[in-house]
Write an enzyme that holds these catalytic residues in place. Sequence first.
Site, short mmCIF file in Angstrom:
data_model
loop_
_atom_site.label_atom_id
_atom_site.label_comp_id
_atom_site.label_asym_id
_atom_site.label_seq_id
_atom_site.Cartn_x
_atom_site.Cartn_y
_atom_site.Cartn_z
N ASP A 83 0.96 -1.05 0.04
CA ASP A 83 -0.20 -0.01 0.04
C ASP A 83 1.02 1.20 -0.02
OD1 ASP A 83 -2.33 1.13 0.14
OD2 ASP A 83 -2.58 1.40 2.26
N GLY A 212 -8.92 6.21 1.13
CA GLY A 212 -9.39 7.00 1.95
C GLY A 212 -10.97 6.50 2.09
N THR A 257 -8.97 2.93 8.36
CA THR A 257 -9.36 3.61 9.59
C THR A 257 -10.54 2.91 10.41
OG1 THR A 257 -8.80 5.73 8.68
CG2 THR A 257 -10.45 5.89 10.23
C1 PGH Z 1 -6.41 3.73 2.70
C2 PGH Z 1 -7.18 3.54 3.88
N1 PGH Z 1 -5.23 2.86 2.50
O1 PGH Z 1 -4.53 3.01 1.44
O2 PGH Z 1 -6.49 4.63 1.61
O3 PGH Z 1 -8.04 4.84 3.85
O4 PGH Z 1 -8.02 5.83 6.20
O5 PGH Z 1 -10.12 5.83 4.83
O6 PGH Z 1 -9.11 3.97 5.88
P1 PGH Z 1 -8.85 4.96 5.30
ZN ZN Z 2 -4.54 5.09 0.75
#
Ligand code: PGH
Ligand code: ZN
Length: 308
Positions: A83, A212, A257
Amino acid sequence: MPVVSAKEILDDANKNIYAVGAFNINNMEFLQAIFRAADAEKSPIIIAISEGAMKYAGADMLVSMTRTMSNNFPRIPVAIHLDHGSSLNAVMAAIKAGFTSVMIDASHFQYEENLKMTKQVVSLCHPIGISVEAELGRLQGVEDNISVAERDAVLVNPEEARDFVASSGIDFLAPAIGTSHGAFKFKGEPKLDFDRLKKVKKYTGIPLVLHGASSVPEASSKKFEEFGGNLKGAKGVPFDVLKDAVKFGINKVNTDTDLRISFLARVRESIYTDASQIDPRKIFGPARDYVVDVIRERMKVLGSSGRC
Ligand code: PGH
Ligand code: ZN
Ligand code: CA
Protein backbone atom coordinates in the site's frame (compact mmCIF):
# COMPACT_ATOMS: atom_id res chain seq x y z
CA MET A 1 -6.93 -21.03 -3.89
CA PRO A 2 -3.32 -19.93 -3.46
CA VAL A 3 -2.24 -16.37 -2.92
CA VAL A 4 -2.89 -14.59 -6.22
CA SER A 5 -2.15 -11.20 -7.75
CA ALA A 6 -4.69 -8.46 -7.07
CA LYS A 7 -5.27 -8.24 -10.82
CA GLU A 8 -6.85 -11.70 -10.80
CA ILE A 9 -9.25 -10.64 -8.06
CA LEU A 10 -10.02 -7.20 -9.47
CA ASP A 11 -10.58 -8.21 -13.08
CA ASP A 12 -13.54 -10.30 -11.93
CA ALA A 13 -14.81 -7.43 -9.78
CA ASN A 14 -14.54 -5.10 -12.79
CA LYS A 15 -16.40 -7.50 -15.04
CA ASN A 16 -19.20 -8.10 -12.55
CA ILE A 17 -19.45 -4.59 -11.03
CA TYR A 18 -18.54 -5.11 -7.39
CA ALA A 19 -15.59 -4.06 -5.20
CA VAL A 20 -13.17 -5.95 -3.00
CA GLY A 21 -11.93 -4.52 0.30
CA ALA A 22 -8.22 -3.90 0.67
CA PHE A 23 -7.76 -4.04 4.43
CA ASN A 24 -4.59 -2.82 6.13
CA ILE A 25 -2.75 -4.98 8.64
CA ASN A 26 0.06 -4.40 11.12
CA ASN A 27 -0.42 -7.42 13.35
CA MET A 28 -1.97 -10.85 13.75
CA GLU A 29 -5.35 -9.87 15.17
CA PHE A 30 -6.39 -7.68 12.24
CA LEU A 31 -5.25 -10.35 9.78
CA GLN A 32 -7.29 -13.02 11.56
CA ALA A 33 -10.32 -10.73 11.64
CA ILE A 34 -10.08 -10.16 7.86
CA PHE A 35 -9.79 -13.86 7.06
CA ARG A 36 -12.61 -14.82 9.43
CA ALA A 37 -14.87 -12.21 7.86
CA ALA A 38 -13.91 -13.38 4.35
CA ASP A 39 -14.64 -16.99 5.32
CA ALA A 40 -18.05 -16.10 6.77
CA GLU A 41 -18.96 -13.91 3.78
CA LYS A 42 -17.32 -16.05 1.08
CA SER A 43 -15.48 -12.97 -0.12
CA PRO A 44 -12.11 -12.46 -1.82
CA ILE A 45 -9.73 -10.14 0.05
CA ILE A 46 -6.71 -7.94 -0.51
CA ILE A 47 -4.31 -7.68 2.41
CA ALA A 48 -2.77 -4.21 2.31
CA ILE A 49 0.64 -3.70 3.89
CA SER A 50 2.22 -0.25 4.03
CA GLU A 51 5.87 0.62 4.44
CA GLY A 52 4.96 1.65 7.99
CA ALA A 53 3.53 -1.82 8.63
CA MET A 54 6.67 -3.41 7.19
CA LYS A 55 8.75 -1.32 9.54
CA TYR A 56 6.54 -2.09 12.55
CA ALA A 57 6.17 -5.84 12.16
CA GLY A 58 8.63 -6.89 9.45
CA ALA A 59 7.61 -7.65 5.87
CA ASP A 60 8.60 -11.32 6.21
CA MET A 61 6.48 -11.68 9.35
CA LEU A 62 3.39 -10.14 7.74
CA VAL A 63 3.76 -12.13 4.53
CA SER A 64 4.33 -15.46 6.27
CA MET A 65 1.36 -14.88 8.56
CA THR A 66 -0.79 -14.09 5.55
CA ARG A 67 0.38 -17.18 3.68
CA THR A 68 -0.29 -19.32 6.76
CA MET A 69 -3.80 -17.92 7.02
CA SER A 70 -4.29 -18.53 3.31
CA ASN A 71 -3.34 -22.19 3.81
CA ASN A 72 -5.93 -22.41 6.58
CA PHE A 73 -8.63 -20.85 4.37
CA PRO A 74 -7.77 -22.28 0.95
CA ARG A 75 -11.05 -21.30 -0.66
CA ILE A 76 -10.51 -17.55 -0.28
CA PRO A 77 -8.67 -15.71 -3.08
CA VAL A 78 -6.17 -13.40 -1.37
CA ALA A 79 -3.63 -10.90 -2.67
CA ILE A 80 -0.75 -9.46 -0.64
CA HIS A 81 -0.47 -5.85 -1.71
CA LEU A 82 2.03 -3.07 -0.98
CA ASP A 83 0.00 0.00 0.00
CA HIS A 84 1.43 3.41 -1.03
CA GLY A 85 4.90 2.23 -2.04
CA SER A 86 6.99 5.39 -2.20
CA SER A 87 10.05 4.21 -4.13
CA LEU A 88 11.56 1.50 -6.29
CA ASN A 89 13.39 0.28 -3.19
CA ALA A 90 10.11 -0.20 -1.31
CA VAL A 91 8.70 -2.12 -4.27
CA MET A 92 11.76 -4.35 -4.40
CA ALA A 93 11.57 -5.03 -0.66
CA ALA A 94 7.93 -6.07 -1.11
CA ILE A 95 8.76 -8.36 -4.04
CA LYS A 96 11.57 -9.94 -2.06
CA ALA A 97 9.22 -10.56 0.88
CA GLY A 98 6.69 -12.34 -1.35
CA PHE A 99 4.02 -9.73 -2.12
CA THR A 100 1.82 -10.45 -5.15
CA SER A 101 0.80 -6.87 -5.89
CA VAL A 102 2.19 -3.37 -5.38
CA MET A 103 1.11 0.23 -5.45
CA ILE A 104 3.63 2.83 -6.57
CA ASP A 105 2.47 6.16 -5.21
CA ALA A 106 4.23 8.93 -7.13
CA SER A 107 1.17 11.12 -7.60
CA HIS A 108 2.72 14.01 -5.67
CA PHE A 109 5.32 14.34 -8.46
CA GLN A 110 4.71 15.97 -11.83
CA TYR A 111 2.84 13.82 -14.35
CA GLU A 112 6.00 12.87 -16.30
CA GLU A 113 7.90 11.80 -13.19
CA ASN A 114 4.90 9.81 -11.92
CA LEU A 115 4.67 8.07 -15.30
CA LYS A 116 8.40 7.36 -15.41
CA MET A 117 8.48 5.76 -11.94
CA THR A 118 5.30 3.81 -12.63
CA LYS A 119 6.70 2.42 -15.90
CA GLN A 120 9.82 1.26 -14.06
CA VAL A 121 7.68 -0.56 -11.51
CA VAL A 122 5.55 -2.17 -14.22
CA SER A 123 8.63 -3.45 -16.04
CA LEU A 124 9.94 -4.89 -12.78
CA CYS A 125 6.65 -6.50 -11.69
CA HIS A 126 4.82 -7.74 -14.76
CA PRO A 127 7.40 -10.30 -15.91
CA ILE A 128 7.04 -12.03 -12.51
CA GLY A 129 3.24 -11.86 -12.35
CA ILE A 130 2.91 -9.06 -9.80
CA SER A 131 0.13 -6.55 -10.40
CA VAL A 132 0.67 -2.78 -10.23
CA GLU A 133 -1.48 0.09 -8.97
CA ALA A 134 -0.66 3.77 -9.48
CA GLU A 135 -2.34 7.01 -8.38
CA LEU A 136 -3.34 10.24 -10.10
CA GLY A 137 -4.30 13.38 -8.24
CA ARG A 138 -4.01 14.15 -4.57
CA LEU A 139 -5.92 12.60 -1.71
CA GLN A 140 -7.39 15.51 0.15
CA GLY A 141 -10.85 16.64 1.00
CA VAL A 142 -12.28 19.21 -1.40
CA GLU A 143 -14.90 21.63 -0.24
CA ASP A 144 -18.01 22.12 -2.31
CA ASN A 145 -17.39 25.83 -2.70
CA ILE A 146 -13.85 25.80 -4.14
CA SER A 147 -13.18 27.03 -7.66
CA VAL A 148 -12.98 24.78 -10.73
CA ALA A 149 -9.26 25.55 -11.01
CA GLU A 150 -8.64 24.52 -7.40
CA ARG A 151 -10.62 21.34 -7.93
CA ASP A 152 -8.69 20.51 -11.09
CA ALA A 153 -5.41 21.02 -9.26
CA VAL A 154 -6.25 18.35 -6.69
CA LEU A 155 -8.48 15.78 -8.36
CA VAL A 156 -7.73 13.36 -11.19
CA ASN A 157 -7.77 14.67 -14.76
CA PRO A 158 -9.71 12.04 -16.79
CA GLU A 159 -7.87 12.75 -20.07
CA GLU A 160 -4.56 12.42 -18.25
CA ALA A 161 -5.79 9.14 -16.75
CA ARG A 162 -6.49 7.76 -20.23
CA ASP A 163 -2.95 8.56 -21.42
CA PHE A 164 -1.37 7.42 -18.18
CA VAL A 165 -3.05 4.01 -18.22
CA ALA A 166 -2.30 3.48 -21.92
CA SER A 167 1.39 4.36 -21.66
CA SER A 168 2.18 2.82 -18.25
CA GLY A 169 0.41 -0.53 -18.65
CA ILE A 170 -0.76 -0.53 -14.99
CA ASP A 171 -3.40 -3.03 -13.86
CA PHE A 172 -5.52 -0.70 -11.74
CA LEU A 173 -5.63 3.01 -11.00
CA ALA A 174 -6.42 5.10 -7.94
CA PRO A 175 -8.00 8.36 -9.18
CA ALA A 176 -8.38 11.14 -6.61
CA ILE A 177 -12.10 12.01 -6.54
CA GLY A 178 -12.41 13.79 -3.20
CA THR A 179 -11.63 11.33 -0.41
CA SER A 180 -8.80 11.59 2.10
CA HIS A 181 -7.16 9.23 4.58
CA GLY A 182 -8.12 9.09 8.25
CA ALA A 183 -11.22 9.73 10.33
CA PHE A 184 -11.90 13.34 9.29
CA LYS A 185 -12.71 13.30 5.60
CA PHE A 186 -15.42 15.89 5.13
CA LYS A 187 -16.29 19.13 6.87
CA GLY A 188 -19.64 19.46 5.15
CA GLU A 189 -21.63 16.92 3.21
CA PRO A 190 -19.69 13.81 2.13
CA LYS A 191 -19.63 14.20 -1.64
CA LEU A 192 -17.37 12.62 -4.24
CA ASP A 193 -16.78 13.74 -7.82
CA PHE A 194 -18.67 11.00 -9.62
CA ASP A 195 -18.59 12.79 -12.99
CA ARG A 196 -14.83 12.51 -12.94
CA LEU A 197 -15.02 8.88 -11.81
CA LYS A 198 -17.39 7.94 -14.64
CA LYS A 199 -15.10 9.60 -17.19
CA VAL A 200 -12.00 7.84 -15.86
CA LYS A 201 -13.83 4.52 -16.06
CA LYS A 202 -15.05 5.22 -19.57
CA TYR A 203 -11.60 6.27 -20.79
CA THR A 204 -9.58 3.49 -19.13
CA GLY A 205 -11.89 0.52 -18.58
CA ILE A 206 -9.55 -0.92 -15.91
CA PRO A 207 -10.36 -1.63 -12.23
CA LEU A 208 -10.36 1.58 -10.15
CA VAL A 209 -9.38 2.07 -6.53
CA LEU A 210 -10.90 4.27 -3.83
CA HIS A 211 -8.38 5.29 -1.19
CA GLY A 212 -9.49 6.94 2.02
CA ALA A 213 -12.70 4.97 1.76
CA SER A 214 -13.43 4.24 5.44
CA SER A 215 -16.97 4.95 6.56
CA VAL A 216 -16.27 5.68 10.26
CA PRO A 217 -19.24 3.54 11.32
CA GLU A 218 -21.43 5.19 13.92
CA ALA A 219 -21.55 2.23 16.30
CA SER A 220 -17.76 2.06 16.48
CA SER A 221 -17.19 5.78 16.94
CA LYS A 222 -19.97 5.96 19.55
CA LYS A 223 -18.33 3.15 21.51
CA PHE A 224 -14.94 4.82 21.10
CA GLU A 225 -16.31 7.98 22.72
CA GLU A 226 -18.46 6.23 25.29
CA PHE A 227 -15.29 4.79 26.78
CA GLY A 228 -13.23 7.96 26.99
CA GLY A 229 -12.07 8.46 23.41
CA ASN A 230 -12.46 11.63 21.38
CA LEU A 231 -13.37 11.57 17.70
CA LYS A 232 -15.26 14.82 17.56
CA GLY A 233 -16.14 15.77 14.01
CA ALA A 234 -15.10 12.44 12.50
CA LYS A 235 -16.83 11.74 9.20
CA GLY A 236 -16.28 8.96 6.67
CA VAL A 237 -17.71 7.87 3.34
CA PRO A 238 -21.33 6.76 3.99
CA PHE A 239 -22.41 3.33 2.75
CA ASP A 240 -24.78 4.72 0.10
CA VAL A 241 -21.97 6.87 -1.34
CA LEU A 242 -19.71 3.81 -1.39
CA LYS A 243 -22.37 1.84 -3.21
CA ASP A 244 -22.63 4.56 -5.86
CA ALA A 245 -18.85 4.63 -6.20
CA VAL A 246 -18.90 0.89 -6.89
CA LYS A 247 -21.71 1.33 -9.39
CA PHE A 248 -19.67 3.94 -11.26
CA GLY A 249 -16.46 1.93 -11.48
CA ILE A 250 -14.65 1.48 -8.15
CA ASN A 251 -13.45 -2.13 -7.67
CA LYS A 252 -11.00 -1.87 -4.76
CA VAL A 253 -11.96 -0.09 -1.57
CA ASN A 254 -9.08 0.71 0.80
CA THR A 255 -10.01 0.47 4.44
CA ASP A 256 -7.75 1.08 7.40
CA THR A 257 -9.34 3.68 9.67
CA ASP A 258 -12.58 1.72 10.25
CA LEU A 259 -10.62 -1.27 11.53
CA ARG A 260 -8.49 0.91 13.78
CA ILE A 261 -11.41 2.78 15.32
CA SER A 262 -13.46 -0.37 15.80
CA PHE A 263 -10.66 -2.42 17.32
CA LEU A 264 -9.65 0.34 19.72
CA ALA A 265 -13.26 1.15 20.62
CA ARG A 266 -13.64 -2.43 21.83
CA VAL A 267 -10.26 -2.36 23.57
CA ARG A 268 -11.40 0.79 25.38
CA GLU A 269 -14.60 -0.91 26.46
CA SER A 270 -12.73 -3.88 27.93
CA ILE A 271 -10.24 -1.74 29.79
CA TYR A 272 -12.98 0.49 31.18
CA THR A 273 -15.30 -2.28 32.26
CA ASP A 274 -12.70 -4.65 33.70
CA ALA A 275 -9.94 -2.58 35.25
CA SER A 276 -8.20 -5.58 36.82
CA GLN A 277 -7.84 -7.56 33.60
CA ILE A 278 -4.17 -8.37 32.94
CA ASP A 279 -4.54 -10.93 30.15
CA PRO A 280 -4.11 -9.17 26.76
CA ARG A 281 -6.00 -12.01 25.07
CA LYS A 282 -9.10 -11.05 27.05
CA ILE A 283 -8.81 -7.56 25.61
CA PHE A 284 -7.60 -8.22 22.04
CA GLY A 285 -9.85 -11.26 21.52
CA PRO A 286 -13.18 -9.44 21.83
CA ALA A 287 -11.73 -6.51 19.83
CA ARG A 288 -10.81 -8.92 17.04
CA ASP A 289 -14.34 -10.37 17.06
CA TYR A 290 -15.79 -6.87 16.91
CA VAL A 291 -13.68 -6.05 13.84
CA VAL A 292 -14.90 -9.23 12.10
CA ASP A 293 -18.45 -7.87 12.16
CA VAL A 294 -17.37 -4.45 10.88
CA ILE A 295 -15.56 -6.08 7.93
CA ARG A 296 -18.48 -8.40 7.16
CA GLU A 297 -20.85 -5.48 6.95
CA ARG A 298 -18.45 -3.75 4.58
CA MET A 299 -18.16 -6.79 2.32
CA LYS A 300 -21.93 -6.79 1.97
CA VAL A 301 -21.93 -3.09 1.05
CA LEU A 302 -19.16 -3.59 -1.55
CA GLY A 303 -20.87 -6.61 -3.07
CA SER A 304 -17.90 -8.94 -2.55
CA SER A 305 -19.92 -11.31 -0.34
CA GLY A 306 -20.67 -14.64 -1.98
CA ARG A 307 -18.09 -14.25 -4.76
CA CYS A 308 -15.97 -17.29 -3.84
C1 PGH B 1 -6.33 3.80 2.61
C2 PGH B 1 -7.20 3.73 3.85
N1 PGH B 1 -5.22 3.06 2.60
O1 PGH B 1 -4.40 3.07 1.54
O2 PGH B 1 -6.60 4.50 1.65
O3 PGH B 1 -8.05 4.85 3.96
O4 PGH B 1 -8.04 6.00 6.18
O5 PGH B 1 -10.13 5.83 4.86
O6 PGH B 1 -9.19 3.83 5.94
P1 PGH B 1 -8.90 5.13 5.31
ZN1 ZN C 1 -4.54 4.98 0.71
CA1 CA D 1 -0.40 9.92 -3.35
